[in-house]
Design a protein around this motif. Structure first.
Motif, PDB file in Angstrom:
ATOM      1  N   THR B 397      36.831  36.253  49.544  1.00  0.00           N
ATOM      2  CA  THR B 397      38.119  35.573  49.712  1.00  0.00           C
ATOM      3  C   THR B 397      38.603  34.965  48.402  1.00  0.00           C
ATOM      4  O   THR B 397      39.790  35.038  48.062  1.00  0.00           O
ATOM      5  N   MET B 398      37.674  34.358  47.638  1.00  0.00           N
ATOM      6  CA  MET B 398      38.050  33.748  46.360  1.00  0.00           C
ATOM      7  C   MET B 398      38.561  34.807  45.394  1.00  0.00           C
ATOM      8  O   MET B 398      39.575  34.625  44.719  1.00  0.00           O
ATOM      9  N   LEU B 399      37.845  35.927  45.341  1.00  0.00           N
ATOM     10  CA  LEU B 399      38.232  37.007  44.433  1.00  0.00           C
ATOM     11  C   LEU B 399      39.606  37.548  44.813  1.00  0.00           C
ATOM     12  O   LEU B 399      40.503  37.705  43.967  1.00  0.00           O
ATOM     13  N   MET B 400      39.769  37.811  46.109  1.00  0.00           N
ATOM     14  CA  MET B 400      41.033  38.343  46.610  1.00  0.00           C
ATOM     15  C   MET B 400      42.177  37.385  46.319  1.00  0.00           C
ATOM     16  O   MET B 400      43.258  37.788  45.884  1.00  0.00           O
ATOM     17  N   GLY B 401      41.926  36.104  46.550  1.00  0.00           N
ATOM     18  CA  GLY B 401      42.964  35.108  46.346  1.00  0.00           C
ATOM     19  C   GLY B 401      43.402  35.046  44.892  1.00  0.00           C
ATOM     20  O   GLY B 401      44.586  34.942  44.587  1.00  0.00           O
ATOM     21  N   ARG B 402      42.450  35.141  43.976  1.00  0.00           N
ATOM     22  CA  ARG B 402      42.799  35.024  42.566  1.00  0.00           C
ATOM     23  C   ARG B 402      43.510  36.284  42.061  1.00  0.00           C
ATOM     24  O   ARG B 402      44.450  36.211  41.283  1.00  0.00           O
ATOM     25  N   MET B 403      43.048  37.460  42.511  1.00  0.00           N
ATOM     26  CA  MET B 403      43.700  38.707  42.095  1.00  0.00           C
ATOM     27  C   MET B 403      45.094  38.803  42.698  1.00  0.00           C
ATOM     28  O   MET B 403      45.952  39.537  42.204  1.00  0.00           O
ATOM     29  N   GLY B 404      45.302  38.090  43.781  1.00  0.00           N
ATOM     30  CA  GLY B 404      46.518  38.296  44.577  1.00  0.00           C
ATOM     31  C   GLY B 404      46.167  39.294  45.658  1.00  0.00           C
ATOM     32  O   GLY B 404      45.646  40.373  45.376  1.00  0.00           O
ATOM     33  N   ILE B 405      46.447  38.950  46.886  1.00  0.00           N
ATOM     34  CA  ILE B 405      46.036  39.803  47.998  1.00  0.00           C
ATOM     35  C   ILE B 405      46.712  41.163  47.902  1.00  0.00           C
ATOM     36  O   ILE B 405      46.158  42.189  48.269  1.00  0.00           O
ATOM     37  N   MET B 406      47.920  41.158  47.338  1.00  0.00           N
ATOM     38  CA  MET B 406      48.661  42.416  47.186  1.00  0.00           C
ATOM     39  C   MET B 406      47.931  43.363  46.231  1.00  0.00           C
ATOM     40  O   MET B 406      47.675  44.509  46.560  1.00  0.00           O
ATOM     41  N   SER B 407      47.586  42.863  45.028  1.00  0.00           N
ATOM     42  CA  SER B 407      46.878  43.693  44.062  1.00  0.00           C
ATOM     43  C   SER B 407      45.546  44.132  44.634  1.00  0.00           C
ATOM     44  O   SER B 407      45.121  45.277  44.465  1.00  0.00           O
ATOM     45  N   PHE B 408      44.876  43.202  45.309  1.00  0.00           N
ATOM     46  CA  PHE B 408      43.569  43.505  45.877  1.00  0.00           C
ATOM     47  C   PHE B 408      43.671  44.639  46.893  1.00  0.00           C
ATOM     48  O   PHE B 408      42.918  45.611  46.843  1.00  0.00           O
TER      49      PHE B 408
END
Ligand SMILES: [K+]
Ligand SMILES: [K+]
Lengths: 430, 430
Positions: B397-408
């Motif tokens: 969740t932390m990784l996704m949040g920082r990348m942006g859920i869209m980019s992820f």
């Protein structure tokens, strides 16, 4: 439409406030709450339906449920048609909106078929329930019980006039299935039922995308809901396997809008209750007796996101493209519903002092015309113990949920004009 | 971009796992968690940063925060530019995406100005903090404390190496204001800062709609958040009025992404905590050191719904029309974020057995790179006590949040093709 609902609720409130409706009187706020809960087929209760209301009061509630479930306009228009009154164009447009019928073509035929169907199903439902109730009550009481619960179940109202609700009968396969059947039928939406009738009589050759979508998603939601809730019930002690299976199945069916329960909801874990919140939020098919953002809205939203991520540029289901304005409408409904329930929950956690989950549960339950509640100690809805302000918030939420948040907000906004000036475009980073 | 983040986290994990980084060792999962938390500038902690890590380990964390806060690509590209390496078109596109810069024009100039600015602000921040820390520690420790906390605050990382965090200093006006200033600056987004610099040097005549929107909404959110949180803090006993005001203000600023706290969050009511969840979900300006769905996304969504209800047919802010693809993107980000956080919370309530609110709080906090937590008994994040599965969900969740859920999600979906076949349209009722 807002005005019609307000008038109907006002009449209902006055009738329930009459001394003839209750054994020992009722406060005006509680009468208003009960009338709204019945008209919006929600089923939140702040007084004990069984003990508080006389047979007359119970009949009033039943009538409010019936009118609310079918849609106010549908109900009144049906009698206009029976009286061979000619419907004006304005009447037809309002009617189509009220019963969620697409366009005006075939509207009267639709209504002429649906009303007898509703009455027929409800009678059939009562016949199904009668042998069950006869095992517990004498004939007159059993008849009343059967009719009331059949109407309440088909209209997804969730009201019960049994002394302890359905809880004592949770192991009855017959009762579980009869209720589930009525609930599911009512939740499909009148348009789907109408199409199935036409299809079965071979008046149409194939089912519309809408009908296919509602049928498939309803099935998936019931099965999926059953499996997730089973994670909870399977771990419960003091329940037979049959009971565990029936409870998971029944609440999967009932939580998306009917709001009947066969067990104290506090038996569910926090995870189970939160899952029920999600099911409630999704709701049933549109244009039926159910609530929530509606199955179709939920599916469209998931498909939109999927297609955007895939970069496909169009949203397709069953080989059909979903229209742009449908997508816009779905997104608006979703966002509005999210904003409203979040905002209402935020306020209620501040004013009523209950923890987040029960408050969220109560709010979404009201918004989606469900009426499930973790309950207060007397077995009423949790909000029975809330301040008048909290009760009023729930009343508004029930009304808004039943009207549809979109219609409700549009009624508040009034008719705007499309702007002709086109300002220069701005780039925003997101 | 996903790959770059994974490589960076892998390196960070290995460095923190080295015996030289910790006094008494650390489990691999905790090293992975800490590295992800630092790179994603979240600040959730499963081990005590102060007690567990040696100065070397703390320096590794600081470096990960700095690289993560500026954006991995921005950081590496800056050195490529310094080395006068020519950037390929592909490099530029990746870079623009990574630092959230619109288009490619002026990108290198942007980066050349932003990196020295970041370093400058962090040094200035350290100087601001130094006199404060000197009152409590000797010079070398105070210097380290000042630099670490300035970097951690500007990058909205929320990590602290103080033995008891900021709690003992909650009544220091100086500390509160210095931290708030750094947090707000970092949260505006580099593009806004860059534009403000250009504007101030008269290189541009007026601010873009984006910058105006971010500035105004940031101000409104801080003031609004302060007032709502004050409803909680004003009722607390054993706090002076100054403390009550400072705590409400500081958490309004800090909760939208920095994640520092000057008080045990359990002091807040359920309503106050739920409001913090909403603030966290909204987050800061895009392309900065903050997270969440972003201020601009939230504003666009409210404007879209407003304009749809008004029937105006276009979405206008500050006299400018918001582009159609911006609206689509905003809605997708919002829906994806809602679906993901709901789904993750649902799973975690089932697997970790904590009540809904703390679980939702932990999840949204991780998703929005905030790092606030109601905490475990040892003062770590709540998830420190969770199962390895629960910790892994928070890591993702932390990784996704920082990348942006869209980019992820786009990274997972891969590149699709626009479909050329146009299927017939379907009508759906909603
Ligand atoms: K109901
Ligand atoms: K943070």
């Amino acid at each position: 439409m807002l005005l019609s609902y307000l008038v109907l609720i006002a009449i209902g409130t006055l009738l329930l406030y009459l001394p003839i409706s209750t054994y020992e009187g009722i406060s005006f706020l509680d009468a208003l709450f009960t009338a709204t809960s019945a008209v919006s087929v929600t089923g939140h209760v702040v007084v004990d339906t069984y003990k508080t209301f006389t047979p007359f009061g119970k009949a009033v509630i039943l009538l409010l449920i019936q009118i609310g479930g079918l849609g106010y306009m549908g109900f009144t228009t049906y009698f206009l048609i029976l009286l061979r009154r000619k419907l004006s164009l304005k009447d037809r447009i309002l009617l189509a909106e009220s019963v969620n019928y697409p366009g005006l073509h075939g509207l009267v035929r639709f209504l002429k078929r649906i009303v007898p169907f509703v009455v027929g199903v409800e009678l059939l439902g009562a016949l199904l329930l009668l042998p069950f109730f006869l095992r517990h009550f004498d004939l007159p009481i059993s008849l009343a019980m059967s009719i009331f619960h059949s109407v309440s179940a088909f209209n997804n109202a969730g009201f019960s006039i049994l002394p302890d609700g359905l809880t004592p009968f949770r192991d009855s396969l017959w009762l579980n299935l009869a209720f589930s059947l009525l609930i599911i039928l009512g939740g499909l939406g009148f348009y789907v039922i109408h199409e199935l009738m036409l299809y079965q009589r071979k008046e149409i050759q194939r089912l519309s995308t809408h009908t296919k979508l509602v049928l498939v998603s309803t099935l998936l939601l019931i099965v999926g809901g059953f499996l997730v809730l089973l994670l909870d019930t399977i771990r419960w002690e003091n329940y037979s396997l049959k009971e565990k299976l029936l409870i998971a199945f029944f609440h999967s069916v009932s939580s998306r809008t009917a709001g009947f329960s066969t067990v104290d909801l506090k038996s569910f874990s926090e995870g189970g209750l939160f899952f029920l919140v999600v099911l409630m939020f999704v709701g049933t098919g549109p244009g039926g007796t159910g609530g929530g953002i509606k199955i179709t809205t939920a599916v469209v939203i998931i498909l939109v996101v999927h297609s955007y991520l895939k970069g496909s540029g169009q949203v397709v289901v069953f080989g059909r493209r979903i229209a742009e304005d449908t997508i816009q409408r779905a997104l608006t409904i979703f966002v509005l519903s999210f904003l409203y329930t979040t905002f209402a929950t935020l306020i209620l956690t501040h004013t009523e002092g209950a923890p987040l989950l029960p408050t969220l549960f109560e709010t979404v339950s009201a918004f989606s015309s469900v009426g499930l509640s973790v309950g207060n100690p007397q077995g009423l809805s949790l909000c029975a113990d809330w301040s008048p302000f909290g009760k009023v918030v729930i009343i508004i939420t029930m009304l808004m949920g039943r009207m549809g948040i979109m219609s409700f907000m549009l009624a508040l906004y009034g008719k705007g004009e499309e702007s002709r000036i086109k300002p220069p475009e701005a780039r925003l980073l997101l």
